[in-house]
Write a protein that holds these residues in place. Structure first.
Motif, PDB file in Angstrom:
ATOM      1  N   UNK A   1      50.415  79.208 138.821  1.00  0.00           N
ATOM      2  CA  UNK A   1      49.935  77.936 138.246  1.00  0.00           C
ATOM      3  C   UNK A   1      48.560  78.043 137.607  1.00  0.00           C
ATOM      4  N   UNK A   2      47.735  78.971 138.070  1.00  0.00           N
ATOM      5  CA  UNK A   2      46.376  79.070 137.535  1.00  0.00           C
ATOM      6  C   UNK A   2      46.350  79.680 136.139  1.00  0.00           C
ATOM      7  N   UNK A   3      47.405  80.367 135.757  1.00  0.00           N
ATOM      8  CA  UNK A   3      47.492  80.882 134.397  1.00  0.00           C
ATOM      9  C   UNK A   3      48.359  79.986 133.518  1.00  0.00           C
ATOM     10  N   UNK A   4      49.533  79.627 134.023  1.00  0.00           N
ATOM     11  CA  UNK A   4      50.508  78.945 133.176  1.00  0.00           C
ATOM     12  C   UNK A   4      50.265  77.446 133.038  1.00  0.00           C
ATOM     13  N   UNK A   5      49.601  76.827 133.993  1.00  0.00           N
ATOM     14  CA  UNK A   5      49.385  75.382 133.895  1.00  0.00           C
ATOM     15  C   UNK A   5      47.985  75.021 133.430  1.00  0.00           C
ATOM     16  N   UNK A   6      47.138  76.009 133.179  1.00  0.00           N
ATOM     17  CA  UNK A   6      45.751  75.725 132.780  1.00  0.00           C
ATOM     18  C   UNK A   6      45.469  76.060 131.316  1.00  0.00           C
ATOM     19  N   UNK A   7      46.474  76.605 130.600  1.00  0.00           N
ATOM     20  CA  UNK A   7      46.246  77.026 129.228  1.00  0.00           C
ATOM     21  C   UNK A   7      47.384  76.562 128.330  1.00  0.00           C
ATOM     22  N   UNK A   8      47.106  76.513 127.031  1.00  0.00           N
ATOM     23  CA  UNK A   8      48.152  76.246 126.045  1.00  0.00           C
ATOM     24  C   UNK A   8      48.797  77.562 125.644  1.00  0.00           C
ATOM     25  N   UNK A   9      50.109  77.645 125.751  1.00  0.00           N
ATOM     26  CA  UNK A   9      50.842  78.835 125.328  1.00  0.00           C
ATOM     27  C   UNK A   9      51.383  78.591 123.921  1.00  0.00           C
ATOM     28  N   UNK A  10      50.957  79.440 123.002  1.00  0.00           N
ATOM     29  CA  UNK A  10      51.315  79.288 121.603  1.00  0.00           C
ATOM     30  C   UNK A  10      52.222  80.449 121.183  1.00  0.00           C
ATOM     31  N   UNK A  11      53.403  80.101 120.671  1.00  0.00           N
ATOM     32  CA  UNK A  11      54.375  81.109 120.262  1.00  0.00           C
ATOM     33  C   UNK A  11      54.443  81.167 118.739  1.00  0.00           C
ATOM     34  N   UNK A  12      54.550  82.388 118.214  1.00  0.00           N
ATOM     35  CA  UNK A  12      54.644  82.535 116.762  1.00  0.00           C
ATOM     36  C   UNK A  12      55.899  81.871 116.225  1.00  0.00           C
TER      37      UNK A  12
END
Length: 277
Positions: free
Chosen positions: A94-105
């Motif tokens: 959760x500390x990586x996946x829920x704290x950042x915006x994941x942007x896909x090409x």
């Protein structure tokens, strides 16, 4: 010490030299301390993680700060802590996946990443941006994203391509339906789900004053704003209609009422969930 009950006192920190084969008992630390470490190592509030590499077969990550500036790898903490063992991976996710915006090409990159990630870790995703859509992957990609029940932002760009570049219009209601079903089943209202979705480049046309409509909505162009509002209204109506159909079918199955098959024939819907072998 300058603060707290020990203010004014000096602190001596002794760091003994560890034995060559000694392992630090990280999992013996209290959960609160481990969570603090996960936060310090993995969290970058407001940062984007851009993922690419679908052609190379290796997922590549690029970090960008809230102003959109690229952050060199030597200035970003490693995520290797998450790969130590299964327990640490579960606790730190959760500390990586829920704290950042994941942007896909593009949607193909999202599909491959979510397949690699698996449904349990996908559930932690909160903010997702998809920059381009491909016909060969789009439905599978958004179906995989539907398990992300913590999602609060979904930003999509609508350039939609078949292989070899044939441009066609996209049927967004059917593509987004799995996401709507999942989030509504998790307790979200339809309004809440719809409001968190932004579709850039959704309208095409031009304005005598401002020229051709752009991917980013021009707030000064009344024609583009009106066209986008009409698009959103139709999209919402179409999605509501599809959800209502699905819910009606589910209720018919519960009642054992006749429903139409894909071939158009009526058949008796039977619920076998309560039957014993």
């Amino acid at each position: 010490m300058t603060h707290g009950p020990y203010a004014g006192l000096h602190v001596l920190v002794l760091q003994p030299e560890p034995d060559e084969h000694e392992k630090f008992p990280f999992l013996d630390l209290p959960a609160e301390i481990r969570n603090m470490i996960y936060s310090l190592v993995l969290e970058r509030p407001g940062y984007h993680i851009r993922l690419s590499g679908k052609h190379s077969g290796t997922i590549q990550t690029f970090w960008y700060n809230p102003k959109g500036r690229y952050i060199p790898r030597d200035q970003i903490y490693s995520t290797s802590l998450m790969r130590v063992n299964k327990q640490i991976s579960v606790e730190s996710t959760p500390y990586l996946f829920s704290r950042h915006t994941f942007e896909f090409t593009d949607s193909t990159m999202m599909q491959r990443f979510l397949e690699y990630l698996g449904p349990e870790r996908t559930k932690s995703l909160v903010s997702v941006v998809v920059n381009q859509q491909y016909a060969i992957s789009i439905r599978q990609a958004y179906d995989l994203l539907s398990v992300a029940t913590s999602l609060t932002k979904l930003e999509i760009t609508t350039s939609y391509w078949y292989p070899y570049g044939a441009h066609i219009l996209l049927e967004w209601p059917s593509v987004l339906l799995p996401v709507f079903h999942s989030l509504c089943s998790a307790g979200r209202s339809r309004d809440e789900v719809f409001d968190m979705i932004t579709i850039k480049g959704a309208v095409r046309g031009s304005c005598p004053e401002h020229g051709t409509f752009r991917i980013d909505l021009d707030k000064d162009c009344k024609n583009e704003i009106k066209a986008y509002e009409n698009f959103r209204k139709k999209l919402r109506d179409d999605i509501d209609q599809e959800i209502d159909k699905a819910e009606a079918k589910k209720e018919a199955i519960k009642r054992g009422s006749p429903v139409k098959t894909r071939a158009g024939r009526k058949t008796k819907a039977v619920d076998y969930s309560g039957m014993e072998d």
